[in-house]
Write a protein that holds these residues in place. Structure first.
Motif, PDB file in Angstrom:
ATOM      1  N   TYR A  63      -1.972  -2.833   4.847  1.00  0.00           N
ATOM      2  CA  TYR A  63      -3.160  -2.326   4.149  1.00  0.00           C
ATOM      3  C   TYR A  63      -4.333  -3.290   4.298  1.00  0.00           C
ATOM      4  O   TYR A  63      -5.468  -2.871   4.570  1.00  0.00           O
ATOM      5  CB  TYR A  63      -2.847  -2.101   2.670  1.00  0.00           C
ATOM      6  N   VAL A  64      -4.071  -4.571   4.130  1.00  0.00           N
ATOM      7  CA  VAL A  64      -5.128  -5.585   4.226  1.00  0.00           C
ATOM      8  C   VAL A  64      -5.743  -5.595   5.617  1.00  0.00           C
ATOM      9  O   VAL A  64      -6.956  -5.795   5.782  1.00  0.00           O
ATOM     10  CB  VAL A  64      -4.571  -6.975   3.862  1.00  0.00           C
ATOM     11  N   THR A  65      -4.933  -5.341   6.638  1.00  0.00           N
ATOM     12  CA  THR A  65      -5.436  -5.345   8.016  1.00  0.00           C
ATOM     13  C   THR A  65      -5.938  -3.977   8.452  1.00  0.00           C
ATOM     14  O   THR A  65      -6.294  -3.787   9.624  1.00  0.00           O
ATOM     15  CB  THR A  65      -4.337  -5.819   8.984  1.00  0.00           C
ATOM     16  N   GLY A  66      -5.954  -3.009   7.545  1.00  0.00           N
ATOM     17  CA  GLY A  66      -6.511  -1.700   7.857  1.00  0.00           C
ATOM     18  C   GLY A  66      -5.592  -0.767   8.597  1.00  0.00           C
ATOM     19  O   GLY A  66      -6.050   0.205   9.208  1.00  0.00           O
ATOM     20  N   HIS A  67      -4.286  -1.022   8.547  1.00  0.00           N
ATOM     21  CA  HIS A  67      -3.325  -0.196   9.288  1.00  0.00           C
ATOM     22  C   HIS A  67      -2.419   0.632   8.378  1.00  0.00           C
ATOM     23  O   HIS A  67      -1.411   1.164   8.832  1.00  0.00           O
ATOM     24  CB  HIS A  67      -2.459  -1.082  10.178  1.00  0.00           C
ATOM     25  N   ALA A  68      -2.758   0.735   7.095  1.00  0.00           N
ATOM     26  CA  ALA A  68      -1.910   1.496   6.168  1.00  0.00           C
ATOM     27  C   ALA A  68      -2.726   2.502   5.372  1.00  0.00           C
ATOM     28  O   ALA A  68      -2.437   2.777   4.218  1.00  0.00           O
ATOM     29  CB  ALA A  68      -1.177   0.547   5.225  1.00  0.00           C
ATOM     30  N   GLY A  69      -3.761   3.068   6.023  1.00  0.00           N
ATOM     31  CA  GLY A  69      -4.543   4.091   5.350  1.00  0.00           C
ATOM     32  C   GLY A  69      -5.574   3.505   4.406  1.00  0.00           C
ATOM     33  O   GLY A  69      -5.770   2.283   4.330  1.00  0.00           O
ATOM     34  N   GLY A  70      -6.228   4.395   3.660  1.00  0.00           N
ATOM     35  CA  GLY A  70      -7.305   3.983   2.789  1.00  0.00           C
ATOM     36  C   GLY A  70      -6.903   3.904   1.332  1.00  0.00           C
ATOM     37  O   GLY A  70      -5.758   3.604   0.984  1.00  0.00           O
ATOM     38  N   VAL A  71      -7.849   4.241   0.464  1.00  0.00           N
ATOM     39  CA  VAL A  71      -7.653   4.064  -0.966  1.00  0.00           C
ATOM     40  C   VAL A  71      -6.546   4.972  -1.506  1.00  0.00           C
ATOM     41  O   VAL A  71      -5.873   4.622  -2.486  1.00  0.00           O
ATOM     42  CB  VAL A  71      -8.977   4.313  -1.717  1.00  0.00           C
ATOM     43  N   ILE A 174      14.421  13.693   2.838  1.00  0.00           N
ATOM     44  CA  ILE A 174      14.147  15.079   3.218  1.00  0.00           C
ATOM     45  C   ILE A 174      12.841  15.567   2.600  1.00  0.00           C
ATOM     46  O   ILE A 174      12.004  16.184   3.275  1.00  0.00           O
ATOM     47  CB  ILE A 174      15.315  15.990   2.795  1.00  0.00           C
ATOM     48  N   VAL A 175      12.642  15.286   1.312  1.00  0.00           N
ATOM     49  CA  VAL A 175      11.426  15.730   0.612  1.00  0.00           C
ATOM     50  C   VAL A 175      10.173  15.141   1.249  1.00  0.00           C
ATOM     51  O   VAL A 175       9.124  15.800   1.335  1.00  0.00           O
ATOM     52  CB  VAL A 175      11.504  15.343  -0.881  1.00  0.00           C
ATOM     53  N   LEU A 176      10.261  13.899   1.734  1.00  0.00           N
ATOM     54  CA  LEU A 176       9.088  13.216   2.274  1.00  0.00           C
ATOM     55  C   LEU A 176       8.827  13.519   3.746  1.00  0.00           C
ATOM     56  O   LEU A 176       7.742  13.186   4.257  1.00  0.00           O
ATOM     57  CB  LEU A 176       9.246  11.702   2.093  1.00  0.00           C
ATOM     58  N   LEU A 177       9.754  14.152   4.432  1.00  0.00           N
ATOM     59  CA  LEU A 177       9.591  14.384   5.869  1.00  0.00           C
ATOM     60  C   LEU A 177       8.302  15.127   6.237  1.00  0.00           C
ATOM     61  O   LEU A 177       7.661  14.774   7.239  1.00  0.00           O
ATOM     62  CB  LEU A 177      10.809  15.129   6.424  1.00  0.00           C
ATOM     63  N   PRO A 178       7.876  16.163   5.487  1.00  0.00           N
ATOM     64  CA  PRO A 178       6.637  16.837   5.878  1.00  0.00           C
ATOM     65  C   PRO A 178       5.403  15.938   5.873  1.00  0.00           C
ATOM     66  O   PRO A 178       4.391  16.272   6.492  1.00  0.00           O
ATOM     67  CB  PRO A 178       6.509  17.951   4.828  1.00  0.00           C
ATOM     68  N   LEU A 179       5.471  14.815   5.152  1.00  0.00           N
ATOM     69  CA  LEU A 179       4.312  13.930   5.025  1.00  0.00           C
ATOM     70  C   LEU A 179       4.480  12.632   5.808  1.00  0.00           C
ATOM     71  O   LEU A 179       3.648  11.733   5.709  1.00  0.00           O
ATOM     72  CB  LEU A 179       4.070  13.612   3.547  1.00  0.00           C
ATOM     73  N   PHE A 180       5.539  12.553   6.584  1.00  0.00           N
ATOM     74  CA  PHE A 180       5.870  11.322   7.309  1.00  0.00           C
ATOM     75  C   PHE A 180       4.717  10.877   8.208  1.00  0.00           C
ATOM     76  O   PHE A 180       4.415   9.687   8.297  1.00  0.00           O
ATOM     77  CB  PHE A 180       7.136  11.543   8.143  1.00  0.00           C
ATOM     78  N   ALA A 181       4.066  11.835   8.860  1.00  0.00           N
ATOM     79  CA  ALA A 181       3.045  11.484   9.854  1.00  0.00           C
ATOM     80  C   ALA A 181       1.684  11.200   9.257  1.00  0.00           C
ATOM     81  O   ALA A 181       0.812  10.636   9.943  1.00  0.00           O
ATOM     82  CB  ALA A 181       2.928  12.607  10.883  1.00  0.00           C
ATOM     83  N   VAL A 182       1.451  11.571   7.992  1.00  0.00           N
ATOM     84  CA  VAL A 182       0.105  11.435   7.432  1.00  0.00           C
ATOM     85  C   VAL A 182       0.009  10.423   6.301  1.00  0.00           C
ATOM     86  O   VAL A 182      -1.085   9.976   5.968  1.00  0.00           O
ATOM     87  CB  VAL A 182      -0.419  12.798   6.935  1.00  0.00           C
ATOM     88  N   SER A 183       1.135  10.076   5.688  1.00  0.00           N
ATOM     89  CA  SER A 183       1.111   9.133   4.565  1.00  0.00           C
ATOM     90  C   SER A 183       1.938   7.903   4.902  1.00  0.00           C
ATOM     91  O   SER A 183       3.175   7.972   4.944  1.00  0.00           O
ATOM     92  CB  SER A 183       1.668   9.789   3.302  1.00  0.00           C
ATOM     93  N   PRO A 184       1.299   6.759   5.159  1.00  0.00           N
ATOM     94  CA  PRO A 184       2.059   5.546   5.465  1.00  0.00           C
ATOM     95  C   PRO A 184       3.060   5.167   4.377  1.00  0.00           C
ATOM     96  O   PRO A 184       4.147   4.686   4.689  1.00  0.00           O
ATOM     97  CB  PRO A 184       0.961   4.489   5.624  1.00  0.00           C
ATOM     98  N   SER A 185       2.712   5.372   3.118  1.00  0.00           N
ATOM     99  CA  SER A 185       3.640   5.016   2.048  1.00  0.00           C
ATOM    100  C   SER A 185       4.889   5.892   2.105  1.00  0.00           C
ATOM    101  O   SER A 185       6.010   5.409   1.886  1.00  0.00           O
ATOM    102  CB  SER A 185       2.968   5.130   0.677  1.00  0.00           C
ATOM    103  N   ALA A 186       4.710   7.187   2.418  1.00  0.00           N
ATOM    104  CA  ALA A 186       5.860   8.074   2.556  1.00  0.00           C
ATOM    105  C   ALA A 186       6.717   7.668   3.749  1.00  0.00           C
ATOM    106  O   ALA A 186       7.952   7.667   3.678  1.00  0.00           O
ATOM    107  CB  ALA A 186       5.400   9.523   2.698  1.00  0.00           C
TER     108      ALA A 186
END
Length: 306
Positions: A63-71, A174-186
């Protein structure tokens, strides 16, 4: 970095098991629970502490280096860590009570206010950034109230869905798979759960504990709110929803009628009861299958993308 997260989780969970065994941090097993669980007495608990540490250790440098998405990602992660701390207090009390006695866990009247405070703060910052419209016509505070309920509900639903080897970890992935590509935390949570499941596979060498389940519930809620649609979360997380509802129904029925609806609750233990007799591994696999079907439906409703 997901590979790094998975490997770090695998290392930290393994280290946690060694330290727990050396110090006698074993899990007590309910004598009124499934009799097949009695052999699990003494298995290290609170393994979620290790994979949550791995999650934070990978996320924040990214996150600090700008590689884990925004706010949005920061809101999700801080909410998850705060919920995790509440669960972690429960874990510490359980381990401490086994070692030296004293308070066994946080009571519901102590835990819920803490969860609500964390959820309110999360909801206030998340509501304006939600991916889809929440409650048209109710304004910001209507949305905040809804998201507070969703966050607290998700944390407790995923917590009640724990209790069998690999069950909650598999459901969460399984629940998080649909968001795997768009949410770094997921994506990172999915990775650290793989490292945890290496040791949590039946027969489990470590249990998750409340810190892990609370963090999972918070990230699932946050990711669906901020990247997909909050109304799709209870569909994908159908088994955690069923688990928490089974507890609510059981408590209300027993207190009002003096009768139990289920053999045991949460519902995963109902199926393990000798009168039904599903082996633990069968319950886990079938709950995974139902979750996979429900999540596939969510993926379809999202049009194949968040």
């Amino acid at each position: 970095m997901t590979v790094v997260a998975a490997l770090l989780s695998w290392f930290l969970v393994g280290l946690f098991i060694r330290v727990s065994k050396a110090r006698g941090w074993g899990q007590p097993v309910r004598k009124d629970g499934p009799q097949t669980h009695l052999i699990k007495e003494g298995t290290p608990t609170a393994g979620g502490v290790a994979f949550v540490l791995a999650l934070a250790a990978v996320f924040f440098p990214l996150y600090v280096t700008g590689h884990a998405g925004g706010v949005r990602e920061l809101i999700i992660m801080l909410g998850a860590l705060a919920m995790g701390v509440i669960g972690g207090i429960d874990d510490v009390l359980k381990v401490r009570s086994r070692m030296v006695g004293g308070k066994k866990e946080l009571l519901a009247r102590e835990k819920f206010p803490l969860q609500i405070v964390v959820a309110l703060v999360f909801a206030y910052f998340a509501a304006p950034l939600a991916a889809h419209e929440l409650l048209p016509g109710f304004g910001l505070w209507g949305d905040v109230a809804l998201l507070t309920f969703v966050m607290v509900g998700s944390v407790n639903a995923f917590n009640f869905a724990d209790g069998l080897d690999s069950l909650l970890g598999g459901i969460a992935i399984i629940v998080l798979l649909p968001l795997f590509a768009v949410s770094p935390s997921a994506a990172l949570l999915t990775a650290v759960l793989l490292g945890f499941l290496w040791f949590n596979a039946h027969p489990a060498r470590v249990f998750m504990g409340d810190m892990g389940s609370h963090a999972i519930g918070a990230i699932a809620a946050g990711a669906y709110i901020l990247y997909a649609d909050v109304w799709l979360l209870p569909i994908a997380a159908i088994m955690p929803v069923v688990a928490v509802l089974s507890v609510v129904i059981q408590v209300i029925s027993f207190r009002t009628r003096g009768k139990r609806v289920f053999k045991m609750s949460p519902i995963q233990h109902h199926f393990e009861h000798p009168d039904i007799g599903w082996p633990e591994t069968h319950v886990t696999m079938r709950f995974w299958m139902v979750t996979a079907l429900a999540t596939a439906g969510v993926w379809w409703l999202l049009g194949g993308r968040p």
